[in-house]
Design an enzyme around this catalytic site. Structure first.
Site, PDB file in Angstrom:
ATOM      1  N   ARG A 119       0.819  -1.225   0.000  1.00 40.49           N
ATOM      2  CA  ARG A 119       0.000   0.000   0.000  1.00 40.49           C
ATOM      3  C   ARG A 119       0.851   1.273   0.000  1.00 40.49           C
ATOM      4  O   ARG A 119       0.470   2.272   0.600  1.00 40.49           O
ATOM      5  CB  ARG A 119      -0.962   0.038   1.182  1.00 40.49           C
TER       6      ARG A 119
ATOM      7  N   ARG B 167      -3.990   6.015   0.328  1.00 35.35           N
ATOM      8  CA  ARG B 167      -4.626   7.184   0.960  1.00 35.35           C
ATOM      9  C   ARG B 167      -3.748   8.023   1.859  1.00 35.35           C
ATOM     10  O   ARG B 167      -4.078   9.163   2.160  1.00 35.35           O
ATOM     11  CB  ARG B 167      -5.854   6.720   1.756  1.00 35.35           C
TER      12      ARG B 167
ATOM     13  N   ARG C  26      -8.009  10.824  -6.036  1.00 37.17           N
ATOM     14  CA  ARG C  26      -9.143  10.027  -5.586  1.00 37.17           C
ATOM     15  C   ARG C  26     -10.409  10.875  -5.433  1.00 37.17           C
ATOM     16  O   ARG C  26     -11.505  10.421  -5.738  1.00 37.17           O
ATOM     17  CB  ARG C  26      -8.756   9.366  -4.257  1.00 37.17           C
TER      18      ARG C  26
ATOM     19  N   ASP D 104      -6.310  -3.657  -7.824  1.00 36.79           N
ATOM     20  CA  ASP D 104      -6.868  -4.295  -6.632  1.00 36.79           C
ATOM     21  C   ASP D 104      -7.075  -5.786  -6.889  1.00 36.79           C
ATOM     22  O   ASP D 104      -7.303  -6.190  -8.032  1.00 36.79           O
ATOM     23  CB  ASP D 104      -8.195  -3.646  -6.226  1.00 36.79           C
TER      24      ASP D 104
ATOM     25  N   TYR E 270     -14.660 -12.739  -0.526  1.00 42.83           N
ATOM     26  CA  TYR E 270     -15.380 -11.574  -1.054  1.00 42.83           C
ATOM     27  C   TYR E 270     -16.469 -11.992  -2.044  1.00 42.83           C
ATOM     28  O   TYR E 270     -17.594 -11.511  -1.996  1.00 42.83           O
ATOM     29  CB  TYR E 270     -14.408 -10.608  -1.742  1.00 42.83           C
TER      30      TYR E 270
END
Ligand code: CP3
Length: 335
Positions: A22, A26, A35, A72, A147
């Site tokens: 990562r 963010r 974003r 992702d 998921y």
């Protein structure tokens, strides 16, 4: 050849290598800026120009050895026909799984849907120094299943009854997923990536007696493919504690990322014939410099003379100050 690739192939090169999971994300203001203007996360991953830019953001800022493509693991279920949405502060939400539609998918359509990811890799490779790796990745079948079938009803609970009830269906899904994941790996390498990381982020939720079927076996199949194709690979079976040893013996990846629950000294003793990566708790970057350096020293010292890739035991947290990342990299380079 990039330093990471060389290390993973030779398994005896103790030169320094550092990157972070990562590292594009963010915690970087320049990422948040992009974003803000791109609310749909999947669309952002499908924007080759922007994904490539985001991938290079941490490389411009810091002295890192590798870039990891901004994408992702859920791009795979997306390309297999499920709708994927990211709800702010809630994580991903995936539309209901349909076995007929899933079994109906073919390589051509799958590759076509992911073409923008491959374009982003190509663009990034062209803008990245030759000595730096470009890491591409996939989610391991089990983690994707969690998921895709919406199996996780809270942060750490898995619906075990369902696992038993839908055993045969799950077996078929895993088999098919392995096939598509190998295609995704091949395509990413052909586009210019030179290392593959396999994230099994929810391996720790698998009931003990099922770990062979749902974790070792699918990872081993994918590593077998990587070896046949001579693709340097790193596995990350997060949360399996002492089973890391058995995982390594059975799956035999080139590299293995340890999580922050694994004692580095234990890992050095037990994980053989493999390049160890990571381990440092990402929360340490939220603490004082003294604590951060002390913890980092533990990993640097333990793996001093071994082929080690400095990284974390999970991804950088969104609340991390980018200046702490810079300090940590400098500390690693100086020690
Ligand atoms: O810098 C990098 O590491 C490369 C990019 C990358 C992302 N996701 C971008 C991303 C990688 C390697 C991943 C892998 C991934 N995605 C995993 C495995 C690693 C792990 O964290 O365990 C998993 C489980 C996912 C699924 C996923 N994607 C979740 C659960 C979430 C939401 C919660 C979270 O962690 O942010 C995402 C969104 C996501 N993927 C973001 C980023 C930068 C945040 C997007 C945003 O809201 O801006």
């Amino acid at each position: 050849m990039s330093n990471l690739r060389k290390k993973l192939i030779s398994k005896n090169d103790s030169c320094k290598s550092i990157w972070f999971m990562r590292q594009a994300g963010r915690y970087l203001p320049e990422f948040r800026e992009i974003r803000k203007k791109n609310k749909d996360f999947i669309e952002l991953c499908l924007n080759s120009e922007l994904s490539s830019q985001i991938t290079l953001q941490p490389i411009k800022r810091f002295d890192l050895d590798s870039a990891i493509i901004f994408s992702d693991i859920l791009m795979t279920p997306y390309a297999l026909g499920q709708e994927v949405k990211f709800i702010k502060d809630k994580g991903p939400k995936i539309s209901e799984f349909n076995i007929e539609s899933f079994l109906d998918k073919n390589e051509k359509g799958f590759t076509q849907k992911l073409n923008p990811v491959y374009k982003a890799i190509e663009k990034t490779r062209n803008n990245l120094e030759k000595n730096k790796s470009l890491i591409a990745f996939i989610g391991a079948p089990w983690t994707l299943l969690v998921y895709m079938l919406n199996m996780k009803n809270s942060k750490s609970v898995i619906d075990i009854k369902r696992l038993e009830k839908e055993k045969d269906k799950i077996k078929i899904i895993i088999k098919n997923l392995i096939n598509f994941l190998c295609i995704h790996i091949r395509n990413q390498i052909d586009a210019g990536a030179d290392v593959i990381q396999i994230f099994d982020s929810w391996a720790g939720l698998i009931p003990k007696e099922k770990i062979k079927d749902y974790c070792y076996y699918p990872n081993a199949k994918i590593i077998e493919f990587c070896k046949k194709e001579k693709i340097p690979n790193i596995c990350f079976p997060k949360g399996i504690n002492e089973k890391y040893e058995e995982f390594n013996q059975i799956v035999k990846p080139d590299g293995i990322n340890i999580d922050y629950q694994i004692d580095p000294a234990w890992a050095k003793k037990k994980l053989k014939n493999v390049v160890i990566q990571g381990g440092l708790d990402p929360k340490i970057l939220l603490k004082s410099d003294k604590e951060m350096f002390q913890e980092a020293t533990k990993y640097i010292q333990t793996f001093k003379a071994s082929p080690y890739i400095f990284n974390l035991g999970h991804g950088l947290l969104p609340e991390t100050d980018p200046d702490r990342v810079k300090k940590l990299i400098k500390f690693y380079r100086d020690n």
